[in-house]
Every structure is written in C-alpha cells, then in structure tokens.
Scaffold this active site. Sequence first.
Site, PDB file in Angstrom:
ATOM      1  N   ALA A  19      62.434  71.922  75.319  1.00  0.00           N
ATOM      2  CA  ALA A  19      61.122  72.333  75.828  1.00  0.00           C
ATOM      3  C   ALA A  19      60.164  71.159  75.698  1.00  0.00           C
ATOM      4  O   ALA A  19      60.204  70.417  74.718  1.00  0.00           O
ATOM      5  CB  ALA A  19      60.602  73.525  75.047  1.00  0.00           C
ATOM      6  N   CYS A  20      59.309  71.007  76.690  1.00  0.00           N
ATOM      7  CA  CYS A  20      58.309  69.947  76.677  1.00  0.00           C
ATOM      8  C   CYS A  20      57.001  70.538  77.207  1.00  0.00           C
ATOM      9  O   CYS A  20      56.750  70.515  78.413  1.00  0.00           O
ATOM     10  CB  CYS A  20      58.781  68.776  77.525  1.00  0.00           C
ATOM     11  SG  CYS A  20      57.634  67.398  77.546  1.00  0.00           S
ATOM     12  N   ILE A  21      56.233  71.134  76.332  1.00  0.00           N
ATOM     13  CA  ILE A  21      54.946  71.772  76.612  1.00  0.00           C
ATOM     14  C   ILE A  21      55.085  72.886  77.651  1.00  0.00           C
ATOM     15  O   ILE A  21      55.261  74.030  77.288  1.00  0.00           O
ATOM     16  CB  ILE A  21      53.852  70.754  76.984  1.00  0.00           C
ATOM     17  CG1 ILE A  21      53.726  69.683  75.881  1.00  0.00           C
ATOM     18  CG2 ILE A  21      52.521  71.443  77.196  1.00  0.00           C
ATOM     19  CD1 ILE A  21      52.805  68.548  76.210  1.00  0.00           C
ATOM     20  N   THR A  22      55.028  72.575  78.942  1.00  0.00           N
ATOM     21  CA  THR A  22      55.110  73.616  79.972  1.00  0.00           C
ATOM     22  C   THR A  22      56.387  73.511  80.806  1.00  0.00           C
ATOM     23  O   THR A  22      56.531  74.192  81.798  1.00  0.00           O
ATOM     24  CB  THR A  22      53.898  73.531  80.934  1.00  0.00           C
ATOM     25  OG1 THR A  22      53.925  72.264  81.590  1.00  0.00           O
ATOM     26  CG2 THR A  22      52.596  73.734  80.197  1.00  0.00           C
ATOM     27  N   ARG A  23      57.292  72.649  80.366  1.00  0.00           N
ATOM     28  CA  ARG A  23      58.504  72.404  81.144  1.00  0.00           C
ATOM     29  C   ARG A  23      59.758  72.561  80.301  1.00  0.00           C
ATOM     30  O   ARG A  23      59.743  72.347  79.098  1.00  0.00           O
ATOM     31  CB  ARG A  23      58.504  70.973  81.704  1.00  0.00           C
ATOM     32  CG  ARG A  23      57.371  70.729  82.648  1.00  0.00           C
ATOM     33  CD  ARG A  23      57.281  69.267  83.045  1.00  0.00           C
ATOM     34  NE  ARG A  23      56.128  69.077  83.913  1.00  0.00           N
ATOM     35  CZ  ARG A  23      56.175  68.468  85.065  1.00  0.00           C
ATOM     36  NH1 ARG A  23      57.303  67.951  85.494  1.00  0.00           N
ATOM     37  NH2 ARG A  23      55.107  68.356  85.798  1.00  0.00           N
TER      38      ARG A  23
END
Length: 74
Positions: free
Chosen positions: A22-26
């Site tokens: 996961a990378c913030i909103t992605r």
Amino acid sequence: MDKAQSIIAGLGGKDNISTVEACITRIRAVVNSVDAVSEEALRESGAFGVVVQANNVVQVVVGPEAEDIVERMG
C-alpha cells in the site's frame, strides 16, 4: 467477491502477483505478466485509476482504503 479478491483477480490472480504494498491511496503491485492484468476488471472492482509502469509495476488507485485492502489481499 469482496474488493480485495476482485483486485487480486484484476491483477491476474495470486500467481501473477510477485509483490504488493500500500502507498497512501494506491496499491502498488509487481506482477509477473502485465498481459494478465485487466484494467477493466480493476475499474469494476472500484479502482479510480490504473497506472502501468515499467518493470511490470501496476498501481491501482483506490483511495484511503489502500492499506486495508492490501491487508485483506494477504
């Protein structure tokens, strides 16, 4: 099928996913074959967007629930 399972399917199934994070909103996934990825299926699962990058990296834009979805993909 819940959102996590739909995203797995859209990424070509568990066997096609090398790594996922996961990378913030992605959701950032490294896949074995970009050809197995279905952008249409990912959008139908609720993704706002899909970005295919070099080195078989696929980013699925899902909003602030990215980390929760990745945990359920586990």
